[in-house]
Scaffold this motif. Structure first.
Motif, PDB file in Angstrom:
ATOM      1  N   SER A   4      66.765  40.050  10.471  1.00 14.59           N
ATOM      2  CA  SER A   4      65.356  40.382  10.266  1.00 14.59           C
ATOM      3  C   SER A   4      65.189  41.870  10.007  1.00 14.59           C
ATOM      4  O   SER A   4      65.930  42.706  10.514  1.00 14.59           O
ATOM      5  CB  SER A   4      64.533  39.965  11.484  1.00 14.59           C
ATOM      6  OG  SER A   4      64.763  40.836  12.550  1.00 14.59           O
ATOM      7  N   SER A   5      64.198  42.177   9.218  1.00 19.21           N
ATOM      8  CA  SER A   5      63.903  43.558   8.862  1.00 19.21           C
ATOM      9  C   SER A   5      63.482  44.365  10.087  1.00 19.21           C
ATOM     10  O   SER A   5      63.800  45.535  10.208  1.00 19.21           O
ATOM     11  CB  SER A   5      62.824  43.553   7.797  1.00 19.21           C
ATOM     12  OG  SER A   5      62.145  44.745   7.766  1.00 19.21           O
ATOM     13  N   SER A   6      62.766  43.723  11.019  1.00 22.31           N
ATOM     14  CA  SER A   6      62.320  44.445  12.213  1.00 22.31           C
ATOM     15  C   SER A   6      63.504  44.781  13.123  1.00 22.31           C
ATOM     16  O   SER A   6      63.523  45.845  13.744  1.00 22.31           O
ATOM     17  CB  SER A   6      61.268  43.643  12.972  1.00 22.31           C
ATOM     18  OG  SER A   6      61.803  42.414  13.409  1.00 22.31           O
ATOM     19  N   ALA A   7      64.505  43.895  13.202  1.00 20.75           N
ATOM     20  CA  ALA A   7      65.703  44.190  14.002  1.00 20.75           C
ATOM     21  C   ALA A   7      66.466  45.353  13.381  1.00 20.75           C
ATOM     22  O   ALA A   7      66.969  46.229  14.086  1.00 20.75           O
ATOM     23  CB  ALA A   7      66.586  42.959  14.108  1.00 20.75           C
ATOM     24  N   HIS A   8      66.533  45.364  12.065  1.00 24.19           N
ATOM     25  CA  HIS A   8      67.195  46.450  11.333  1.00 24.19           C
ATOM     26  C   HIS A   8      66.489  47.775  11.624  1.00 24.19           C
ATOM     27  O   HIS A   8      67.127  48.783  11.952  1.00 24.19           O
ATOM     28  CB  HIS A   8      67.173  46.106   9.842  1.00 24.19           C
ATOM     29  CG  HIS A   8      67.696  47.181   8.950  1.00 24.19           C
ATOM     30  ND1 HIS A   8      69.032  47.477   8.860  1.00 24.19           N
ATOM     31  CD2 HIS A   8      67.057  48.026   8.110  1.00 24.19           C
ATOM     32  CE1 HIS A   8      69.192  48.455   7.994  1.00 24.19           C
ATOM     33  NE2 HIS A   8      68.015  48.803   7.523  1.00 24.19           N
ATOM     34  N   ALA A   9      65.172  47.775  11.530  1.00 20.03           N
ATOM     35  CA  ALA A   9      64.397  48.994  11.780  1.00 20.03           C
ATOM     36  C   ALA A   9      64.528  49.443  13.230  1.00 20.03           C
ATOM     37  O   ALA A   9      64.623  50.637  13.509  1.00 20.03           O
ATOM     38  CB  ALA A   9      62.931  48.762  11.431  1.00 20.03           C
ATOM     39  N   MET A  10      64.556  48.484  14.162  1.00 19.21           N
ATOM     40  CA  MET A  10      64.669  48.816  15.581  1.00 19.21           C
ATOM     41  C   MET A  10      66.022  49.473  15.881  1.00 19.21           C
ATOM     42  O   MET A  10      66.082  50.444  16.629  1.00 19.21           O
ATOM     43  CB  MET A  10      64.504  47.556  16.432  1.00 19.21           C
ATOM     44  CG  MET A  10      64.606  47.839  17.906  1.00 19.21           C
ATOM     45  SD  MET A  10      63.310  48.931  18.450  1.00 19.21           S
ATOM     46  CE  MET A  10      62.329  47.774  19.322  1.00 19.21           C
ATOM     47  N   CYS A  11      67.086  48.980  15.272  1.00 20.05           N
ATOM     48  CA  CYS A  11      68.407  49.578  15.484  1.00 20.05           C
ATOM     49  C   CYS A  11      68.446  51.010  14.951  1.00 20.05           C
ATOM     50  O   CYS A  11      68.931  51.913  15.633  1.00 20.05           O
ATOM     51  CB  CYS A  11      69.485  48.744  14.807  1.00 20.05           C
ATOM     52  SG  CYS A  11      69.907  47.256  15.700  1.00 20.05           S
ATOM     53  N   ASP A  12      67.929  51.216  13.754  1.00 18.28           N
ATOM     54  CA  ASP A  12      67.920  52.570  13.195  1.00 18.28           C
ATOM     55  C   ASP A  12      67.028  53.498  14.012  1.00 18.28           C
ATOM     56  O   ASP A  12      67.392  54.637  14.289  1.00 18.28           O
ATOM     57  CB  ASP A  12      67.456  52.552  11.736  1.00 18.28           C
ATOM     58  CG  ASP A  12      68.572  52.167  10.783  1.00 18.28           C
ATOM     59  OD1 ASP A  12      69.731  52.533  11.062  1.00 18.28           O
ATOM     60  OD2 ASP A  12      68.283  51.514   9.783  1.00 18.28           O
ATOM     61  N   ALA A  13      65.862  53.005  14.407  1.00 16.66           N
ATOM     62  CA  ALA A  13      64.955  53.838  15.207  1.00 16.66           C
ATOM     63  C   ALA A  13      65.598  54.201  16.544  1.00 16.66           C
ATOM     64  O   ALA A  13      65.493  55.346  16.999  1.00 16.66           O
ATOM     65  CB  ALA A  13      63.632  53.115  15.427  1.00 16.66           C
ATOM     66  N   SER A  14      66.287  53.261  17.155  1.00 13.03           N
ATOM     67  CA  SER A  14      66.975  53.541  18.427  1.00 13.03           C
ATOM     68  C   SER A  14      68.076  54.565  18.232  1.00 13.03           C
ATOM     69  O   SER A  14      68.248  55.474  19.044  1.00 13.03           O
ATOM     70  CB  SER A  14      67.572  52.255  18.994  1.00 13.03           C
ATOM     71  OG  SER A  14      66.574  51.325  19.269  1.00 13.03           O
ATOM     72  N   ALA A  15      68.823  54.416  17.152  1.00 16.55           N
ATOM     73  CA  ALA A  15      69.919  55.350  16.882  1.00 16.55           C
ATOM     74  C   ALA A  15      69.395  56.754  16.597  1.00 16.55           C
ATOM     75  O   ALA A  15      69.963  57.749  17.063  1.00 16.55           O
ATOM     76  CB  ALA A  15      70.757  54.840  15.721  1.00 16.55           C
ATOM     77  N   ILE A  16      68.308  56.853  15.839  1.00 20.00           N
ATOM     78  CA  ILE A  16      67.704  58.160  15.557  1.00 20.00           C
ATOM     79  C   ILE A  16      67.183  58.778  16.850  1.00 20.00           C
ATOM     80  O   ILE A  16      67.376  59.965  17.114  1.00 20.00           O
ATOM     81  CB  ILE A  16      66.586  58.036  14.509  1.00 20.00           C
ATOM     82  CG1 ILE A  16      67.185  57.686  13.147  1.00 20.00           C
ATOM     83  CG2 ILE A  16      65.770  59.324  14.418  1.00 20.00           C
ATOM     84  CD1 ILE A  16      66.171  57.271  12.109  1.00 20.00           C
ATOM     85  N   GLY A  17      66.556  57.961  17.681  1.00 18.23           N
ATOM     86  CA  GLY A  17      66.048  58.452  18.967  1.00 18.23           C
ATOM     87  C   GLY A  17      67.161  58.959  19.868  1.00 18.23           C
ATOM     88  O   GLY A  17      67.033  60.001  20.512  1.00 18.23           O
TER      89      GLY A  17
END
Length: 129
Positions: A4-17
């Motif tokens: 899912s696109s939201s899981a993809h975004a959540m992983c990147d957002a977590s990594a950036i954070g």
């Protein structure tokens, strides 16, 4: 299996954070150490560096792997992420020396954050492109 696109975004957002948290740790904790002795002991605690590196490795790997399954990653992005992770690990283990720990860790953190930002912008529906 579709990711899912939201899981993809959540992983990147977590990594950036996490990269931002690592960067804040490297740059702000020494300043806080001068003001608060408790933070001073944390700034030099090896377990903090190892903890951040051990969290960053699987989180970054998962985020980039999920992105790769959706759309193959360009080689420069993979190289940037790998160099960033290598910098974080080198800093955590004080390689090549204690004097290089902060510059290597900060450089690695910035490279990894930039790779995640690039990966985030590659999403097909991202309005930033």
């Amino acid at each position: 299996m579709k990711v899912s696109s939201s899981a993809h975004a959540m992983c990147d957002a977590s990594a950036i954070g996490l990269s931002a948290l690592c960067l804040a740790h490297c740059l702000l904790l020494p300043v806080l150490a001068a003001l608060l002795p408790v933070f001073g002991s944390w700034a030099q605690a090896e377990w903090v560096h190892l903890l951040f590196a051990c969290i960053a490795l699987p989180l970054a790997g998962a985020a980039l792997w999920r992105a790769h399954r959706l759309r193959p990653l360009p080689l420069p992005l993979v190289a940037m992420a790998a160099l960033g992770l290598a910098g974080l690990m080198a800093g955590a283990f004080e390689f090549p020396s204690h004097a290089w720990e902060t510059p290597i860790t900060v450089s690695g953190s910035l490279l990894l954050a930039a790779a995640h930002l690039w990966n985030w912008r590659r999403r097909p529906h991202c309005a930033l492109d």
